[in-house]
Design an enzyme around this catalytic site. Structure first.
Site, short mmCIF file in Angstrom:
data_model
loop_
_atom_site.label_atom_id
_atom_site.label_comp_id
_atom_site.label_asym_id
_atom_site.label_seq_id
_atom_site.Cartn_x
_atom_site.Cartn_y
_atom_site.Cartn_z
N GLU A 247 -77.67 -64.77 85.90
CA GLU A 247 -76.22 -64.86 85.71
C GLU A 247 -75.56 -65.72 86.77
OE1 GLU A 247 -74.62 -60.76 84.28
OE2 GLU A 247 -76.52 -60.42 85.26
N LYS B 193 -79.84 -49.16 84.98
CA LYS B 193 -79.66 -50.61 84.87
C LYS B 193 -80.62 -51.40 85.73
CE LYS B 193 -76.96 -52.53 82.81
NZ LYS B 193 -75.53 -52.73 83.03
N SER C 152 -77.40 -50.99 89.26
CA SER C 152 -75.97 -50.69 89.16
C SER C 152 -75.68 -49.50 90.05
CB SER C 152 -75.62 -50.37 87.71
OG SER C 152 -74.44 -49.59 87.66
N HIS D 192 -79.27 -71.47 66.30
CA HIS D 192 -78.08 -70.62 66.11
C HIS D 192 -78.34 -69.19 66.57
CE1 HIS D 192 -76.77 -73.89 63.39
NE2 HIS D 192 -78.02 -73.86 62.97
#
Ligand code: ARG
Length: 451
Positions: A287, A280, A274, A153
Site C-alpha cells: 500500500e 489482521k 491492526s 478487467h
C-alpha cells in the site's frame, strides 16, 4: 560573496526563504570534485601556481573529510552548498581560495553538481532494480508451472503461470533500467565553462575538466547548459514510471493476499497488524509503494510546472529542482529495496491457485480455437462457445461437463478434451506465450541479462 553592491543586509526572512543548504548540502562530493577539476584547469592556464592548486585541493579534501565525519557546520547565511564550501576553503587556506571562482559561476557549478549527482544515482538505482529483478526471477523459477488465472478487467480470462506473471514485471523493470541508462547517457556532459550564461573571457580547457569528472563531453551552448533541467525531468519521469510499475505489482499482491484470492502469503516481516482487529495481517509495504507513487508522479509534475514559464537563462526558480529530485531518488531506492525483500519472501498457496485455475471458463477461448481448427470461422466459433457458456450459467453446469455435440452439431465429438490445463498451457508456445517451457527459457535468458 555577492555583497559588493549592497549597502543593506539581507532580511533574515529572505535568508530563510532563499537558503538551499538545508537540502543541497548533499551535493558536496560532486561540488568538491567539480571544484578540484576546475582548479586544475586554472593551474594549467597559469591562473594558479602549483602551490595554490595543491592548497585548494588539500583544503577541499579536508572539507569533504570533515563533512563526512559530521564535523562541518553548514551555514544558512551562506545560502547554498557552493558558497558554504568556498567560504570555508578561503577561511582555511587564505587568498588562494578566493581565486577558485575565476571563470566560473554558481550557475554552471550547480548544473555540474546536479548532473554528477544524477549520474551516481542512476547507477545506484540500476543496481537496486537488478536486485528486484533477481527476486522476481527467483519466484518465476519456483513457479514456472504454477497455474493461476490471468485477468483482464479483473475478471478471470485465460490460464497463465505465476512465473509468467512475474516475468512481466521483470520486463517492465528492464525497460525502467534502460530508460535510466538512456537518461544517464544524455546528461553525462560537462556544463563547466558556461559561466553565468555566456561563458567567460578567461578560457579554461573545458574538455580536460570534463574528462577529469568522467563526463563524455561538454555542453555545446552556454545558455542551454545553465538554463535547462531536462535531465532532471527525465530522471523524475523514469523514476515515476518505475514507481507506477511497482504500484501495479503492489496492487496484484494486495489482491493476491486477500482472503478472496488467497494466492499468496506475505511474510510476517513484511506485513503489519491492526491495533484493533487481532486477525489482521496488512500488506502495508504494497500500500505504501502504491501511495508513494503519487509522490513520485507529483515530483515530476512539480518540476515541469516550474520550468514551463522560465525565460532563458537562469532563474532562481531552478533552485526548486532539487527537493523533488532528492525525494524521488530516495523514495524509489527505498521502494525497490523493501519490495526486493518482500518479493523474495512471499509464498504461494498452490492449493488456492490450483482451485482458481480449475475454473473451466478459463478455457472457453481454447474451445473456440478448437472449433477453428475443425474449420469453423472464429466469429462463428466464438458465438457457439458463448451459447455454451450461457447454457452452463443457466443450468449451473460446469462448462467442461456440457454435452457439446448435443448443444450444436458443429462441436467436434472430442470438444471436452480441450479442458486440460496442462495441455492448454503447454500449447501456448508462441514466443512470449506462457507455456512452462517458454517461461523456463525466458528465465534462463533474463538471468544472463540481469546478472
Ligand atoms: N542554489 C542555487 C540553485 O540551486 C545555485 C545557483 C545560484 N545562482 C544564482 N545566480 N543565484 O539554483
Amino acid at each position: 560573496m555577492w555583497k559588493g553592491r549592497f549597502s543593506q543586509d539581507t532580511s533574515s526572512l529572505v535568508q530563510q526563504f532563499g537558503e538551499s543548504i538545508s537540502f543541497d548540502w548533499r551535493l558536496y562530493p560532486h561540488d568538491i570534485a567539480g571544484s578540484i577539476a576546475h582548479a586544475r584547469a586554472q593551474m594549467v592556464a597559469a591562473l594558479l601556481t602549483a602551490e595554490e592548486f595543491s592548497a585548494i585541493e588539500a583544503g577541499l579534501r579536508g572539507i569533504q573529510a570533515d563533512i563526512e565525519a559530521g564535523n562541518f557546520e553548514f551555514k544558512s547565511s551562506l545560502e547554498d552548498i557552493h558558497m558554504n564550501i568556498e567560504a570555508e576553503l578561503t577561511r582555511r587556506i587564505g587568498p588562494a581560495g578566493a581565486k577558485l571562482h575565476t571563470a566560473r559561476s554558481r550557475n554552471d557549478q550547480v548544473a555540474t553538481d546536479t548532473r554528477l549527482y544524477c549520474r551516481a544515482q542512476v547507477d545506484m538505482l540500476t543496481d537496486l532494480i537488478r536486485g528486484l529483478q533477481r527476486a522476481l526471477l527467483g519466484q518465476a523459477e519456483r513457479h514456472a508451472a504454477t497455474v493461476i488465472p490471468g485477468y483482464t478487467h479483473l475478471q478471470r480470462g485465460q490460464p497463465v503461470t505465476a512465473g509468467h506473471h512475474f516475468l512481466a514485471y521483470v520486463e517492465m523493470l528492464e525497460r525502467d533500467g534502460s530508460r535510466l541508462a538512456d537518461c544517464r547517457r544524455r546528461l553525462n556532459v560537462s556544463p563547466l565553462g558556461s559561466g553565468a550564461l555566456a561563458g567567460s573571457t578567461i578560457n579554461l580547457d573545458r574538455e580536460a575538466i570534463a574528462a577529469e569528472l568522467g563526463f563524455g563531453g561538454v555542453t555545446r551552448n552556454s545558455m542551454d547548459a545553465i538554463a535547462d533541467r531536462d535531465y532532471i525531468a527525465e530522471m523524475l519521469f523514469a523514476i515515476a514510471l518505475c514507481g507506477a510499475h511497482l504500484s501495479r505489482l503492489s496492487e496484484d499482491l494486495i489482491l493476491w493476499c486477500s482472503s478472496e484470492f488467497a494466492f499468496v502469503t506475505l511474510s510476517d516481516a513484511h506485513t503489519t497488524g491492526s491495533s484493533l482487529m487481532p486477525q489482521k495481517k496488512n500488506p502495508d509495504v504494497c500500500e505504501l509503494t502504491r501511495g508513494k507513487t503519487g509522490r513520485l508522479t507529483g515530483n515530476l509534475v512539480n518540476l515541469l510546472v516550474a520550468l514551463k514559464g522560465l525565460p532563458l537563462t537562469y532563474n532562481r526558480d531552478l533552485q526548486e529542482d532539487k527537493p523533488p529530485l532528492f525525494d524521488s531518488v530516495d523514495t524509489l531506492a527505498l521502494v525497490l529495496a523493501v519490495n526486493t525483500e518482500m518479493v523474495a519472501a512471499l509464498e504461494f498457496r498452490e492449493d488456492r491457485c490450483r482451485q482458481a485455475a480449475a475454473d473451466p471458463m478459463l478455457l472457453a477461448t481454447d474451445l473456440a480455437d478448437h472449433l477453428v481448427k475443425a474449420g469453423i470461422p472464429f466469429r462463428h466459433a466464438h458465438e457457439l462457445v458463448g451459447k455454451a457458456v450461457a447454457e452452463a450459467v443457466r443450468t449451473g453446469t460446469p462448462l467442461d461437463r456440457l454435452d457439446f455435440p448435443a448443444l450444436d452439431p458443429a462441436f467436434p465429438a472430442d470438444s471436452a478434451s480441450v479442458f486440460s490445463l496442462d495441455r492448454a498451457l503447454a500449447a501456448r508456445t508462441n514466443p512470449g506465450a506462457p507455456s512452462p517451457e517458454n517461461v523456463r527459457a525466458e528465465i534462463a535468458r533474463l538471468k544472463v541479462v540481469v546478472g
